[in-house]
Design a protein around this motif. Structure first.
Motif, PDB file in Angstrom:
ATOM      1  N   ARG A 128       0.807  -1.142   0.059  1.00 22.63           N
ATOM      2  CA  ARG A 128       0.002   0.049   0.073  1.00 22.63           C
ATOM      3  C   ARG A 128       1.003   1.291  -0.045  1.00 22.63           C
ATOM      4  O   ARG A 128       1.714   1.373   0.675  1.00 22.63           O
ATOM      5  CB  ARG A 128      -0.846   0.202   1.275  1.00 22.63           C
ATOM      6  CG  ARG A 128      -1.813  -1.148   1.040  1.00 22.63           C
ATOM      7  CD  ARG A 128      -2.782  -1.270   2.356  1.00 22.63           C
ATOM      8  NE  ARG A 128      -3.652  -0.138   2.328  1.00 22.63           N
ATOM      9  CZ  ARG A 128      -4.365   0.262   3.389  1.00 22.63           C
ATOM     10  NH1 ARG A 128      -4.327  -0.589   4.686  1.00 22.63           N
ATOM     11  NH2 ARG A 128      -5.181   1.172   3.441  1.00 22.63           N
ATOM     12  N   PRO A 136      -1.876   5.355   3.640  1.00 27.13           N
ATOM     13  CA  PRO A 136      -2.181   5.293   2.124  1.00 27.13           C
ATOM     14  C   PRO A 136      -3.776   5.771   1.911  1.00 27.13           C
ATOM     15  O   PRO A 136      -3.785   6.126   0.596  1.00 27.13           O
ATOM     16  CB  PRO A 136      -2.121   3.765   2.188  1.00 27.13           C
ATOM     17  CG  PRO A 136      -1.266   3.355   3.008  1.00 27.13           C
ATOM     18  CD  PRO A 136      -1.170   4.348   4.100  1.00 27.13           C
ATOM     19  N   SER A 178      -2.884   2.997  -3.937  1.00 24.46           N
ATOM     20  CA  SER A 178      -3.179   3.019  -2.480  1.00 24.46           C
ATOM     21  C   SER A 178      -3.920   1.945  -1.614  1.00 24.46           C
ATOM     22  O   SER A 178      -3.599   1.771  -0.736  1.00 24.46           O
ATOM     23  CB  SER A 178      -4.063   4.185  -2.097  1.00 24.46           C
ATOM     24  OG  SER A 178      -5.643   4.049  -2.415  1.00 24.46           O
TER      25      SER A 178
END
Length: 389
Positions: A128, A136, A178
């Motif tokens: 992430r 993130p 993300s």
């Protein structure tokens, strides 16, 4: 913003960059109520310190967008810069997702001091990505919030605009890096309303029909499901059952705290919860009500919904203004929905209020009329065409 806050207040009051309106008053009322809540629970010294920086981050970010984006050209330039920054982060976040080396976050921390990125379990086989943010989720929401700007302003809604659509695809890719549910919600909500506008763009009352559809879906879920609509939303828009359960507990204990302290909230104090629960409250709207009280939340919602509604009432706008209005409103819509499962803090908090103020020009700015140049054609000019040049 610390440097600019006073000059911006002077410019707002003087009316040099657009007249003051009720939405400016709602913003300052929200900030004022938050300041009162912090003073009540922390004393004058702590209240002024914490409330002062809250006003700088909240009102300062809003005024930055409100005062310095005053035309469609300004808004387009902002959109181009914003999307450009998102695409630039891909140079760092794609390697970050593949290698697990947090290039920007750890590089900045090493240069200026601060902790390195904490370990977070990978998802979908990818690390992430933090980008330059604290988490993130923050990076993902930052990227996803530029989707409508890329689609409506840069690509101009034209699917055959390959350069613009490439930027849209880049925004989607950056959001995907993300690996966070909240940013995906921001992206999906914007994509949904953009598709609704594209299919029903010429139909009168399409937005009233959309919100009626949302209301009917809410009632149907409430009637036919054993869970509340909020529980259903959280369960289906989070990656893990553990994350969904935690957000449900946050909502239950958070709303109970609001019921105990509805007027001024609890300030910076601890909210009541089981000892094993984290102090993090992954719900921006609930966190606002818990910390500053229901009046602060209602003032903020009145500002957000009222400004979007007022801007939507303007008629006979040029096509580029309409695209800018869609981009701005859809961006806020996506963030507003996702903020029920994500807390907006630090840079993302500032970004939200900046974007809120960045659409205020649509309320009172006048479309510029293109100048038309007429060259009188005299008999001599007809005989000598070169004289026209």
């Amino acid at each position: 913003m610390i440097v600019l806050i006073v000059p911006m207040l002077v410019q707002l009051i003087s009316g040099h960059r657009g007249r003051m309106h009720i939405f400016d008053a709602l913003l300052f009322a929200h900030c004022g109520w938050a300041l009162l809540a912090l003073i009540k629970w922390g004393g004058v010294a702590q209240g002024i310190e914490s409330g002062g920086i809250y006003i700088v981050e909240c009102a300062g970010a809003y005024l930055l967008g409100r005062l310095y984006i005053r035309s469609c050209d300004d808004f387009t330039a902002m959109a181009r810069a914003y999307v450009g920054m998102v695409l630039a982060t891909l140079v760092f976040t794609i390697p970050e997702a593949l290698t697990g080396v947090h290039i920007l976050h750890d590089g900045i921390s090493g240069a200026v001091g601060g902790p390195k990125a904490p370990f977070i379990e990978p998802r979908m086989g990818l690390e992430r990505t933090f980008g330059p943010f604290d988490h993130p989720i923050l990076y993902g929401v930052f990227c996803a919030s530029s989707f409508s700007l890329a689609y409506f302003v840069l690509a101009q809604r034209q699917l055959m605009n390959f350069g613009g659509m490439a930027k849209v695809a880049g925004v989607v890719l950056a959001t995907f890096m993300s690996a966070s549910g909240g940013p995906y919600v921001v992206l999906m909500m914007q994509g949904f309303v953009a598709g609704w506008e594209r299919v029903l763009g010429t139909v009168q009352g399409r937005w009233a029909a959309l919100f009626s559809l949302f209301a009917m879906a809410y009632v149907a879920i409430d009637l036919f499901s054993t869970k509340t609509p909020f529980h259903v939303f959280v369960n289906y828009f989070t990656f893990s059952k553990q994350s969904a359960y935690n957000r449900i507990l946050i909502f239950e204990f958070g709303t109970a705290e609001v019921a105990r302290h509805p007027i001024f909230g609890i300030g910076l104090g601890e909210w009541e919860r089981p000892l094993w629960m984290s102090e993090s409250m992954d719900n921006f709207w609930l966190a606002t009500a818990v910390r500053y009280g229901l009046p602060a939340l209602l003032l903020l919602l009145a500002l957000l919904l009222g400004l979007v509604w007022a801007v939507g009432q303007r008629k006979n706008l040029p096509p580029d203004w309409k695209r800018a209005r869609h981009a701005w409103a859809f961006t806020l819509f996506g963030i507003t929905v996702a903020a029920a499962t994500v807390h907006l803090w630090n840079a993302l908090f500032v970004l939200f209020f900046f974007l809120l103020g960045a659409g205020a020009w649509l309320l009172d700015a006048a479309p510029e009329r293109k100048r038309q140049f007429h060259v009188p054609l005299t008999p001599q000019a007809n005989l000598h065409p070169a004289r026209l040049f």
